[in-house]
Structure formats: C-alpha cells, structure tokens
Scaffold this motif. Structure first.
Motif, PDB file in Angstrom:
ATOM      1  N   LEU A   1       0.822  -1.209   0.000  1.00  0.00           N
ATOM      2  CA  LEU A   1       0.000   0.000   0.000  1.00  0.00           C
ATOM      3  C   LEU A   1       0.854   1.256   0.000  1.00  0.00           C
ATOM      4  CD1 LEU A   1      -2.879   1.018   0.087  1.00  0.00           C
ATOM      5  CD2 LEU A   1      -2.768   0.906   2.547  1.00  0.00           C
ATOM      6  N   MET A   2       0.663   2.076  -0.987  1.00  0.00           N
ATOM      7  CA  MET A   2       1.322   3.368  -1.172  1.00  0.00           C
ATOM      8  C   MET A   2       2.844   3.261  -1.283  1.00  0.00           C
ATOM      9  SD  MET A   2      -0.981   6.192   0.757  1.00  0.00           S
ATOM     10  CE  MET A   2      -1.000   7.398  -0.565  1.00  0.00           C
ATOM     11  N   GLN A   3       3.329   2.101  -1.702  1.00  0.00           N
ATOM     12  CA  GLN A   3       4.761   2.017  -1.994  1.00  0.00           C
ATOM     13  C   GLN A   3       5.021   2.944  -3.170  1.00  0.00           C
ATOM     14  OE1 GLN A   3       5.566  -2.107  -2.744  1.00  0.00           O
ATOM     15  NE2 GLN A   3       5.898  -2.550  -0.601  1.00  0.00           N
TER      16      GLN A   3
ATOM     17  N   ASP B   1       7.801   4.870  -5.920  1.00  0.00           N
ATOM     18  CA  ASP B   1       9.083   4.985  -6.611  1.00  0.00           C
ATOM     19  C   ASP B   1       9.143   6.377  -7.219  1.00  0.00           C
ATOM     20  OD1 ASP B   1       9.667   2.309  -6.078  1.00  0.00           O
ATOM     21  OD2 ASP B   1       8.718   1.640  -7.930  1.00  0.00           O
ATOM     22  N   VAL B   2      10.268   7.067  -7.043  1.00  0.00           N
ATOM     23  CA  VAL B   2      10.457   8.389  -7.622  1.00  0.00           C
ATOM     24  C   VAL B   2      11.699   8.328  -8.503  1.00  0.00           C
ATOM     25  CG1 VAL B   2      10.842  10.839  -7.173  1.00  0.00           C
ATOM     26  CG2 VAL B   2       9.440   9.493  -5.603  1.00  0.00           C
ATOM     27  N   ALA B   3      11.526   8.644  -9.786  1.00  0.00           N
ATOM     28  CA  ALA B   3      12.645   8.671 -10.723  1.00  0.00           C
ATOM     29  C   ALA B   3      12.816  10.099 -11.232  1.00  0.00           C
ATOM     30  CB  ALA B   3      12.374   7.721 -11.891  1.00  0.00           C
ATOM     31  N   GLU B   4      14.066  10.543 -11.285  1.00  0.00           N
ATOM     32  CA  GLU B   4      14.354  11.891 -11.773  1.00  0.00           C
ATOM     33  C   GLU B   4      14.888  11.813 -13.194  1.00  0.00           C
ATOM     34  OE1 GLU B   4      16.911  15.852 -10.432  1.00  0.00           O
ATOM     35  OE2 GLU B   4      17.251  13.958  -9.406  1.00  0.00           O
ATOM     36  N   ASN B   5      14.421  12.722 -14.039  1.00  0.00           N
ATOM     37  CA  ASN B   5      14.981  12.848 -15.387  1.00  0.00           C
ATOM     38  C   ASN B   5      15.336  14.322 -15.610  1.00  0.00           C
ATOM     39  OD1 ASN B   5      12.568  14.199 -16.208  1.00  0.00           O
ATOM     40  ND2 ASN B   5      11.597  12.232 -16.637  1.00  0.00           N
ATOM     41  N   ASP B   6      15.715  14.671 -16.838  1.00  0.00           N
ATOM     42  CA  ASP B   6      16.169  16.037 -17.109  1.00  0.00           C
ATOM     43  C   ASP B   6      15.092  17.096 -16.883  1.00  0.00           C
ATOM     44  OD1 ASP B   6      18.658  15.080 -17.765  1.00  0.00           O
ATOM     45  OD2 ASP B   6      18.224  14.951 -19.914  1.00  0.00           O
ATOM     46  N   THR B   7      13.822  16.737 -17.151  1.00  0.00           N
ATOM     47  CA  THR B   7      12.762  17.737 -17.082  1.00  0.00           C
ATOM     48  C   THR B   7      11.947  17.713 -15.789  1.00  0.00           C
ATOM     49  OG1 THR B   7      11.231  16.258 -18.211  1.00  0.00           O
ATOM     50  CG2 THR B   7      12.509  17.767 -19.584  1.00  0.00           C
ATOM     51  N   GLY B   8      12.047  16.612 -15.022  1.00  0.00           N
ATOM     52  CA  GLY B   8      11.238  16.545 -13.813  1.00  0.00           C
ATOM     53  C   GLY B   8      11.342  15.216 -13.101  1.00  0.00           C
ATOM     54  N   PHE B   9      10.224  14.809 -12.506  1.00  0.00           N
ATOM     55  CA  PHE B   9      10.179  13.583 -11.720  1.00  0.00           C
ATOM     56  C   PHE B   9       9.007  12.716 -12.175  1.00  0.00           C
ATOM     57  CE2 PHE B   9      12.038  16.915  -9.151  1.00  0.00           C
ATOM     58  CZ  PHE B   9      13.188  16.315  -8.676  1.00  0.00           C
ATOM     59  N   GLU B  10       9.229  11.406 -12.170  1.00  0.00           N
ATOM     60  CA  GLU B  10       8.184  10.424 -12.451  1.00  0.00           C
ATOM     61  C   GLU B  10       7.916   9.696 -11.137  1.00  0.00           C
ATOM     62  OE1 GLU B  10       6.664   9.978 -15.442  1.00  0.00           O
ATOM     63  OE2 GLU B  10       7.907  11.560 -16.311  1.00  0.00           O
ATOM     64  N   VAL B  11       6.694   9.797 -10.640  1.00  0.00           N
ATOM     65  CA  VAL B  11       6.312   9.171  -9.373  1.00  0.00           C
ATOM     66  C   VAL B  11       5.342   8.042  -9.689  1.00  0.00           C
ATOM     67  CG1 VAL B  11       5.212   9.514  -7.133  1.00  0.00           C
ATOM     68  CG2 VAL B  11       6.610  11.335  -8.124  1.00  0.00           C
ATOM     69  N   THR B  12       5.649   6.842  -9.185  1.00  0.00           N
ATOM     70  CA  THR B  12       4.770   5.687  -9.352  1.00  0.00           C
ATOM     71  C   THR B  12       4.399   5.190  -7.964  1.00  0.00           C
ATOM     72  OG1 THR B  12       5.934   5.100 -11.390  1.00  0.00           O
ATOM     73  CG2 THR B  12       4.551   3.401 -10.397  1.00  0.00           C
ATOM     74  N   MET B  13       3.077   5.125  -7.692  1.00  0.00           N
ATOM     75  CA  MET B  13       2.592   4.749  -6.371  1.00  0.00           C
ATOM     76  C   MET B  13       1.615   3.580  -6.488  1.00  0.00           C
ATOM     77  SD  MET B  13       0.602   7.161  -3.608  1.00  0.00           S
ATOM     78  CE  MET B  13       2.006   8.250  -3.419  1.00  0.00           C
ATOM     79  N   ASN B  14       1.859   2.525  -5.696  1.00  0.00           N
ATOM     80  CA  ASN B  14       0.963   1.364  -5.676  1.00  0.00           C
ATOM     81  C   ASN B  14      -0.211   1.637  -4.751  1.00  0.00           C
ATOM     82  OD1 ASN B  14       2.695  -0.029  -7.352  1.00  0.00           O
ATOM     83  ND2 ASN B  14       3.714  -1.084  -5.681  1.00  0.00           N
ATOM     84  N   LEU B  15      -1.422   1.446  -5.276  1.00  0.00           N
ATOM     85  CA  LEU B  15      -2.644   1.620  -4.498  1.00  0.00           C
ATOM     86  C   LEU B  15      -3.570   0.431  -4.744  1.00  0.00           C
ATOM     87  CD1 LEU B  15      -3.129   5.415  -5.217  1.00  0.00           C
ATOM     88  CD2 LEU B  15      -2.551   4.395  -3.022  1.00  0.00           C
ATOM     89  N   PRO B  16      -3.156  -0.770  -4.320  1.00  0.00           N
ATOM     90  CA  PRO B  16      -3.974  -1.954  -4.584  1.00  0.00           C
ATOM     91  C   PRO B  16      -5.303  -1.889  -3.839  1.00  0.00           C
ATOM     92  CG  PRO B  16      -2.232  -2.483  -3.029  1.00  0.00           C
ATOM     93  CD  PRO B  16      -1.967  -1.081  -3.522  1.00  0.00           C
ATOM     94  N   GLY B  17      -6.366  -2.307  -4.516  1.00  0.00           N
ATOM     95  CA  GLY B  17      -7.687  -2.314  -3.896  1.00  0.00           C
ATOM     96  C   GLY B  17      -8.444  -1.005  -4.006  1.00  0.00           C
ATOM     97  N   PHE B  18      -7.822   0.044  -4.546  1.00  0.00           N
ATOM     98  CA  PHE B  18      -8.473   1.331  -4.709  1.00  0.00           C
ATOM     99  C   PHE B  18      -8.863   1.538  -6.161  1.00  0.00           C
ATOM    100  CE2 PHE B  18      -5.907   1.961  -0.899  1.00  0.00           C
ATOM    101  CZ  PHE B  18      -6.814   2.575  -0.048  1.00  0.00           C
ATOM    102  N   THR B  19      -9.878   2.381  -6.382  1.00  0.00           N
ATOM    103  CA  THR B  19     -10.273   2.778  -7.727  1.00  0.00           C
ATOM    104  C   THR B  19      -9.870   4.231  -7.942  1.00  0.00           C
ATOM    105  OG1 THR B  19     -12.450   3.571  -7.037  1.00  0.00           O
ATOM    106  CG2 THR B  19     -12.281   1.233  -7.650  1.00  0.00           C
TER     107      THR B  19
END
Length: 149
Positions: free
Chosen positions: A38-40, A42-60
């Motif tokens: 839940l809410m794990q 990942d934050v990845a940085e690139n040249d223009t900004g940040f990509e955030v990926t968040m796990n929200l299992p069981g939610f819509t």
C-alpha cells in the motif's frame, strides 16, 4: 485457547492461519488493511522533472485524490467496502466491512501548479509526472541609507 486475527502462525497463502480458514483472498479488503504494497512509491528523476509511481492496490480512480497546497503535493486514498454472504434463508453466514484512508505528502516546490502535474491511474497504480521548476531566490534590492553630517 481463544484465537484472534493476530494469530502468529502464517498460512500457506494468506497473512495468517485464520485468513486461510475464513477464505480471505487477495481481493478481500483485509489485504488493504494489512498494507500489503500500500502506497509504496518509486520516484525517478529525469532532465525535465520527476516520475512518481505509487501502488494503491484495492483502490479505484474515484477513491484517490491529489491536492497541491503551498508547494506540497498530497495523495489521499479512501475506501469503504462491504462483503456479505447469506445462506438460502437470508441469514448472515459472514458479514465484513472495511473503511480506511491513507495519504502521502511530497514537497514539489511553490512554483509548481496544478496544471503542471499530470496524473494517470491504471490497474491500482498511480503515475504522476511533475516538472522541475527552479526556485529563484529573490535578490534583495539595495536600499541606500542617508548619512547625516
């Protein structure tokens, strides 16, 4: 001996022996309550900004809210669910309810606006694209002090 949901002996596939006994499966709200992934984030940085990926299992998608205030991005997920089983006469065999809320907060800077952030929710995963915006320090204007004499 009274057995509780905190019974420590693990089951083969569930969180505990009682999960297996009561037929709790990965689709059952108890998984969310146990914070499995839940809410794990990942934050990845690139040249223009940040990509955030968040796990929200069981939610819509409707359960998830994103809010930007004073440079802080807050992600909140809330859910309410009910799982009822009745026998042929309409009597309850099992009746479970789950209600819960969780949130995470990230500082993204006061220059970032709601329009700058792109969000997509798919298959229990929230993906955010947040641009980098340089915080420009304000240079204090030189002010002359009158010298008498």
């Amino acid at each position: 001996m009274l057995l509780s949901q905190n019974f420590a002996m693990p089951g083969i596939f569930g969180e505990s022996l009682l999960d297996d006994f009561f037929g709790i499966t990965p689709k059952t709200p108890r998984r969310v309550a146990n914070n499995t992934g839940l809410m794990q984030t990942d934050v990845a940085e690139n040249d223009t900004g940040f990509e955030v990926t968040m796990n929200l299992p069981g939610f819509t998608k409707e359960d998830v809210k994103a809010e930007l205030k004073e440079g802080y991005l807050t992600i909140t997920a809330s859910t309410n669910s009910s799982d009822e089983e009745k026998d042929k006469k309409g009597r309850y065999i099992r009746r479970e309810r789950y209600s819960g809320t969780c949130s995470r907060q990230f500082y993204v800077g006061e220059k970032v606006t709601e329009e700058d952030i792109k969000a997509k929710f798919e298959n229990g995963t929230l993906k955010l694209t947040i641009p980098k915006k340089e915080e420009t320090p304000q240079v204090e204007e030189a002010k002359r002090i009158a010298i008498e004499g």
